[in-house]
Design an enzyme around this catalytic site. Structure first.
Site: not given
Length: 218
Positions: A105, A36
């Site tokens: 993230k 990701s």
């Protein structure tokens, strides 16, 4: 002989205590289990996270953050492959944390920020300023996922650098409005360096110039 054994034992005890203190208060190792954050982070990278952010130092837009999955973004972990010795080394900080309870993230929106996707050029805007994002995976054109949010007090908005392969704030906010935000209390720290493999050893940038022109939220 006995004196030598005592010295070795003392060194081991001191090393374990120091490792535990560092892991508890300063830096902690983590393992990257997914794609990701490509190209910033590759699957199987080992990183060090600065635990003093946000505990002692404020968060900034662009920070790469590790946070606890308290809202069920991840499926239940079924990984039972670790033995007691590996779990003990993880606990004291001599092995990176491979727990599935954490996500990583990039922080895009701070409390009060108005974050929107997208403008006419398909760019994310924060408080009306369009972002030029050099950290986003250049191998694929990000698919636009429309959203228009104001980040609540005590929360942040996060997105993966590998936009087409990151189940981040965008998707969880769409599925359950409000659940796309990450509680600041759940943030473990700021990822600061890739430690392994050695050919990827480097510090991680928060790309401050990308966010420098963003005004304070209204």
């Amino acid at each position: 002989m006995l004196s030598w054994i005592r010295e070795i034992a003392l060194i081991l005890v001191i090393s374990i205590v120091l490792s535990f203190v560092i892991k508890t208060f300063f830096f902690k190792a983590f393992y990257i289990p997914s794609e990701s954050m490509v190209p910033t982070l590759e699957e199987n990278d080992r990183i060090f996270v600065n635990l003093m952010v946000p505990r002692n130092f404020g968060l900034q837009r662009g920070d790469v953050i590790v946070f606890k999955d308290t809202k069920g973004w991840l499926p239940p972990s079924t990984d039972g492959t670790q033995n007691w010795f590996q779990k003990t080394l993880e606990f004291i900080g001599l092995l990176p944390d491979t727990s599935q309870q954490y996500l990583i993230k990039r922080l895009i929106g701070l409390p009060g920020d108005h974050v929107v996707c997208c403008d006419a050029q398909q760019r994310i805007t924060v408080n009306g300023v369009a972002l030029v994002e050099p950290y986003v995976n250049p191998a694929e054109v990000p698919r636009p996922v429309p959203f228009d949010v104001v980040v609540p007090a005590g929360d942040v908005w996060v997105m993966g650098d590998n936009r087409n392969h990151s189940s981040d704030s965008r998707f969880h906010n769409a599925a359950q409005p409000g659940n796309g935000f990450v509680d600041e209390k759940d943030i473990e720290g700021q990822a600061v360096v890739i430690a392994w493999p050695l050919n990827r050893l480097r510090t991680l940038s928060n790309y401050s110039s990308t966010f420098s022109s963003i005004p304070a939220p209204h």
